[in-house]
Design a protein around this motif. Structure first.
Motif, PDB file in Angstrom:
ATOM      1  N   HIS A 240       0.942  -1.079  -0.025  1.00 51.47           N
ATOM      2  CA  HIS A 240      -0.061   0.118  -0.103  1.00 51.47           C
ATOM      3  C   HIS A 240       1.002   1.207  -0.056  1.00 51.47           C
ATOM      4  CE1 HIS A 240      -4.003  -1.854   0.483  1.00 51.47           C
ATOM      5  NE2 HIS A 240      -3.520  -2.721   1.352  1.00 51.47           N
ATOM      6  N   ASN A 241       0.499   1.959  -0.931  1.00 49.43           N
ATOM      7  CA  ASN A 241       1.331   3.526  -1.218  1.00 49.43           C
ATOM      8  C   ASN A 241       0.994   4.585   0.353  1.00 49.43           C
ATOM      9  OD1 ASN A 241       3.063   5.304  -2.237  1.00 49.43           O
ATOM     10  ND2 ASN A 241       1.722   5.832  -3.691  1.00 49.43           N
ATOM     11  N   VAL A 242       1.111   3.859   1.325  1.00 44.80           N
ATOM     12  CA  VAL A 242       0.774   4.734   2.485  1.00 44.80           C
ATOM     13  C   VAL A 242       1.662   4.795   3.381  1.00 44.80           C
ATOM     14  CG1 VAL A 242      -1.118   5.034   4.295  1.00 44.80           C
ATOM     15  CG2 VAL A 242      -1.727   4.314   2.121  1.00 44.80           C
ATOM     16  N   CYS A 243       2.309   5.780   4.027  1.00 45.34           N
ATOM     17  CA  CYS A 243       3.405   5.751   5.016  1.00 45.34           C
ATOM     18  C   CYS A 243       2.685   5.398   6.330  1.00 45.34           C
ATOM     19  CB  CYS A 243       4.007   7.434   5.101  1.00 45.34           C
ATOM     20  SG  CYS A 243       5.361   7.328   6.189  1.00 45.34           S
ATOM     21  N   ARG A 244       3.484   4.502   7.327  1.00 46.91           N
ATOM     22  CA  ARG A 244       2.856   4.118   8.255  1.00 46.91           C
ATOM     23  C   ARG A 244       3.195   5.267   9.460  1.00 46.91           C
ATOM     24  NH1 ARG A 244       2.505  -1.057   9.544  1.00 46.91           N
ATOM     25  NH2 ARG A 244       1.519  -0.134  11.080  1.00 46.91           N
TER      26      ARG A 244
ATOM     27  N   ASN B 128      15.578   2.936  -2.218  1.00 44.50           N
ATOM     28  CA  ASN B 128      14.823   2.872  -1.181  1.00 44.50           C
ATOM     29  C   ASN B 128      13.578   3.719  -1.158  1.00 44.50           C
ATOM     30  OD1 ASN B 128      16.709   1.275   0.760  1.00 44.50           O
ATOM     31  ND2 ASN B 128      17.519   3.174   1.359  1.00 44.50           N
ATOM     32  N   LEU B 129      12.415   3.467  -0.463  1.00 38.47           N
ATOM     33  CA  LEU B 129      11.196   4.093  -0.721  1.00 38.47           C
ATOM     34  C   LEU B 129      11.073   5.298   0.450  1.00 38.47           C
ATOM     35  CD1 LEU B 129       8.991   1.106  -1.011  1.00 38.47           C
ATOM     36  CD2 LEU B 129       9.577   2.746  -2.747  1.00 38.47           C
ATOM     37  N   VAL B 130      11.151   6.485   0.127  1.00 37.31           N
ATOM     38  CA  VAL B 130      11.291   7.391   1.012  1.00 37.31           C
ATOM     39  C   VAL B 130       9.998   8.604   1.126  1.00 37.31           C
ATOM     40  CG1 VAL B 130      12.542   9.667   1.992  1.00 37.31           C
ATOM     41  CG2 VAL B 130      13.822   7.820   1.027  1.00 37.31           C
ATOM     42  N   CYS B 131       9.315   8.501   2.078  1.00 41.62           N
ATOM     43  CA  CYS B 131       8.191   9.302   2.322  1.00 41.62           C
ATOM     44  C   CYS B 131       8.784  10.970   2.322  1.00 41.62           C
ATOM     45  CB  CYS B 131       7.580   9.089   3.686  1.00 41.62           C
ATOM     46  SG  CYS B 131       5.933  10.359   3.711  1.00 41.62           S
ATOM     47  N   GLY B 132       8.040  11.536   1.348  1.00 38.74           N
ATOM     48  CA  GLY B 132       8.274  12.957   1.239  1.00 38.74           C
ATOM     49  C   GLY B 132       7.979  13.948   2.154  1.00 38.74           C
TER      50      GLY B 132
ATOM     51  N   THR C 276      11.887   5.987   5.779  1.00 37.09           N
ATOM     52  CA  THR C 276      12.595   5.451   4.799  1.00 37.09           C
ATOM     53  C   THR C 276      12.211   3.757   4.750  1.00 37.09           C
ATOM     54  OG1 THR C 276      14.130   7.275   4.573  1.00 37.09           O
ATOM     55  CG2 THR C 276      14.754   5.166   3.584  1.00 37.09           C
ATOM     56  N   TYR C 277      11.816   3.130   3.772  1.00 37.35           N
ATOM     57  CA  TYR C 277      11.552   1.675   3.732  1.00 37.35           C
ATOM     58  C   TYR C 277      12.570   1.243   2.773  1.00 37.35           C
ATOM     59  CZ  TYR C 277       7.338   3.819   5.903  1.00 37.35           C
ATOM     60  OH  TYR C 277       6.424   4.083   6.883  1.00 37.35           O
ATOM     61  N   GLY C 278      12.894   0.033   3.105  1.00 40.56           N
ATOM     62  CA  GLY C 278      13.487  -0.933   2.041  1.00 40.56           C
ATOM     63  C   GLY C 278      12.552  -1.286   0.973  1.00 40.56           C
TER      64      GLY C 278
ATOM     65  N   ASP D  56      12.150  -4.366   0.428  1.00 43.26           N
ATOM     66  CA  ASP D  56      11.122  -5.368   1.123  1.00 43.26           C
ATOM     67  C   ASP D  56      10.080  -4.877   1.902  1.00 43.26           C
ATOM     68  OD1 ASP D  56      12.677  -4.474   3.175  1.00 43.26           O
ATOM     69  OD2 ASP D  56      13.627  -6.382   3.660  1.00 43.26           O
ATOM     70  N   GLY D  57       9.974  -3.558   2.074  1.00 43.54           N
ATOM     71  CA  GLY D  57       9.161  -2.858   2.745  1.00 43.54           C
ATOM     72  C   GLY D  57       9.312  -2.819   4.505  1.00 43.54           C
ATOM     73  N   THR D  58      10.535  -3.119   4.879  1.00 46.21           N
ATOM     74  CA  THR D  58      10.939  -2.887   6.166  1.00 46.21           C
ATOM     75  C   THR D  58      11.144  -1.318   6.537  1.00 46.21           C
ATOM     76  OG1 THR D  58      13.222  -3.397   5.571  1.00 46.21           O
ATOM     77  CG2 THR D  58      11.910  -5.171   6.463  1.00 46.21           C
ATOM     78  N   LEU D  59      10.837  -0.818   7.666  1.00 48.20           N
ATOM     79  CA  LEU D  59      11.371   0.372   7.899  1.00 48.20           C
ATOM     80  C   LEU D  59      12.590   0.568   8.008  1.00 48.20           C
ATOM     81  CD1 LEU D  59      10.206   3.267   8.612  1.00 48.20           C
ATOM     82  CD2 LEU D  59       9.729   2.596  10.940  1.00 48.20           C
ATOM     83  N   LEU D  60      13.297   1.278   7.483  1.00 48.72           N
ATOM     84  CA  LEU D  60      14.717   1.575   7.941  1.00 48.72           C
ATOM     85  C   LEU D  60      15.212   2.474   8.557  1.00 48.72           C
ATOM     86  CD1 LEU D  60      15.899   0.711   4.099  1.00 48.72           C
ATOM     87  CD2 LEU D  60      15.989  -0.830   6.119  1.00 48.72           C
ATOM     88  N   HIS D  61      14.380   3.856   8.538  1.00 48.67           N
ATOM     89  CA  HIS D  61      14.791   4.949   9.177  1.00 48.67           C
ATOM     90  C   HIS D  61      13.443   5.810   9.566  1.00 48.67           C
ATOM     91  CE1 HIS D  61      17.004   8.658  10.287  1.00 48.67           C
ATOM     92  NE2 HIS D  61      16.548   9.102   9.217  1.00 48.67           N
ATOM     93  N   ALA D  62      13.332   6.344  10.564  1.00 49.23           N
ATOM     94  CA  ALA D  62      12.425   7.017  11.051  1.00 49.23           C
ATOM     95  C   ALA D  62      12.900   8.061  12.078  1.00 49.23           C
ATOM     96  CB  ALA D  62      10.977   6.333  11.810  1.00 49.23           C
ATOM     97  N   PRO D  63      13.096   9.562  11.684  1.00 55.42           N
ATOM     98  CA  PRO D  63      13.818  10.422  12.440  1.00 55.42           C
ATOM     99  C   PRO D  63      13.105  10.896  13.710  1.00 55.42           C
ATOM    100  CG  PRO D  63      13.406  11.068  10.127  1.00 55.42           C
ATOM    101  CD  PRO D  63      12.619   9.819  10.232  1.00 55.42           C
ATOM    102  N   SER D  64      13.811  11.057  14.692  1.00 56.29           N
ATOM    103  CA  SER D  64      13.472  11.792  15.960  1.00 56.29           C
ATOM    104  C   SER D  64      12.285  10.845  16.851  1.00 56.29           C
ATOM    105  CB  SER D  64      12.754  13.103  15.945  1.00 56.29           C
ATOM    106  OG  SER D  64      13.745  13.740  15.111  1.00 56.29           O
TER     107      SER D  64
END
Length: 415
Positions: free
Chosen positions: A83-87, A103-107, A112-114, A116-124
């Motif tokens: 789904h094209n929806v940021c978590r 990677n898939l980066v929410c603007g 940031t997601y790999g 494979d859909g895994t969450l790689l980076h979520a700031p702060s």
């Protein structure tokens, strides 16, 4: 859905008369459109892309399915869909269209997601934040002979694997997974998605397609007993061409028998290898191949066409020299996207092995003609004077589509 609207849909489904077109609200009213999204497009396997659009790791495309937006991408050698929806707070991650990504980066907030859909980076985030709980929501995806299907349902129709196993032997000789995209067009038709599909399921109107009828026999849908006198010469040509094609298919060990299960199962389909007129090789003015590099390792371009219909939103023509895919996506009660993709051999060179105008001419013209017919039908069913009319015998596939569709609505209304 509000109870009153649900009751209105249920009553219309109950009134549906076999052998007649659907009542007007099925094509015009928002509540019926919303039921279509949930009963059909959110539950069935849908054709959305071809493998050739996603040949390399990181290649991706998005597809809009009613209120849903889906990312389809290649992760190494694996197709994935999300789904094209940021978590985080629900923003769209990718804009419409295709491309390639690492990677898939929410603007919005740079989650940031790999691939494979895994969450790689979520700031702060706080120290106890667990990124493993916030991967992208997955969507079922499967490639069948180079055709990519997705299903939004948590539990997809269980018969899809069986259907895939039955149609893949027909597709395999053409090696569509190794093909490349020669062209793609998007056409927004001014009609309900069901009118687009119904129009494709019959040739009762084919006298409106002069380019197509150079090679496509106008007797499609007729039987030996009901071919009209004016079509007898075409029918005799078809019988001769069909006999020749059957000998070729058997000599080359190509499956060709008709399998038609359009309304008796959740994943309704029809597949058949069939003859073409004139040179019998392709959809061109003279029937000769449009591309001199044949798909796969096929020995001859004179193979007629492999026709595949899939409920609810696609049809395909696969030839010796190229393939054409057609995908239908609903935009509004009276707006539908028709996406057409032309595939050629992976090593075919534009301007050398094929001329784009020749390759696209027949189906570009046919799509535009069909769009005008669908728009006229939409105008007609929107009139208070419209009443469901009877199908001719040659429109039996339209009846099969409507029967399949009504069965899906009955299932939804019983949930």
């Amino acid at each position: 859905m509000p109870p009153q609207a649900r009751a209105r849909v249920r009553d219309a489904v109950a009134r549906r008369a076999t052998g007649r077109s659907l009542e007007g609200p099925f094509y015009t009213d928002r509540e019926f459109f919303d039921v279509d999204i949930e009963a059909v497009f959110a539950r069935q396997w849908l054709f959305v892309a071809v493998d050739a659009e996603l040949p390399e790791p990181g290649d991706c495309t998005t597809v809009e399915i009613g209120p849903y937006s889906v990312i389809v991408l290649r992760d190494d050698d694996t197709l994935r869909a999300f789904h094209n929806v940021c978590r985080h707070r629900g923003a769209r991650i990718l804009d419409p269209g295709g491309g390639s990504t690492g990677n898939l980066v929410c603007g919005y907030h740079k989650w940031t997601y790999g691939t494979d859909g895994t969450l790689l980076h979520a700031p702060s985030q706080p120290a106890d934040f667990d990124p493993g709980c916030f991967g992208l929501r997955t969507v079922h995806v499967r490639s069948v002979g180079g055709l990519v299907f997705v299903c939004l349902a948590e539990e997809p129709p269980a018969d899809f694997a069986e259907v895939a196993a039955r149609i893949e032997p027909y597709l395999r000789p053409h090696q569509l997974r190794r093909a490349k995209v020669a062209a793609r067009t998007d056409l927004v038709e001014d009609g309900n998605w069901k009118l687009v599909m119904e129009n494709n399921r019959e040739c009762y109107h084919c006298d409106g397609h002069p380019e197509l009828l150079r090679t496509f026999f106008p007797t499609y849908g007729y039987t030996e007993d009901n071919v009209p006198a004016q079509l007898r010469p075409a029918h005799e040509r078809y019988l001769r061409a069909d006999a020749e094609m059957r000998e070729t298919y058997e000599r080359l060990d190509l499956p060709y028998a008709l399998i038609e299960e359009l309304h008796i199962r959740p994943t309704g389909f029809r597949i058949q290898r069939d003859a073409l007129d004139l040179a019998g090789e392709s959809f061109t003015p003279d029937g000769a191949a449009a591309c001199c590099r044949l798909l796969g390792d096929l020995a001859t371009p004179r193979l007629g066409h492999l026709a595949l219909h899939m409920q609810p939103n696609s049809w395909f023509h696969v030839l010796g020299d190229h393939a054409i895919t057609f995908g239908v996506l609903p935009l509004a009660p009276d707006k539908t996207l028709l996406r057409t993709t032309w595939l050629v051999h992976q090593d075919a060179t534009e301007g050398v092995d094929y001329d784009p105008d020749t390759l696209l001419r027949v189906w570009t013209a046919t799509n535009e003609q069909d769009a005008r017919l669908v728009a006229r039908a939409q105008q007609g069913v929107s009139s208070p004077a419209y009443e469901p009319g009877p199908y001719a015998p040659t429109e039996y596939q339209v009846e099969a589509f409507c029967a399949w569709y009504i069965a899906r609505l009955r299932e939804e209304l019983q949930r």
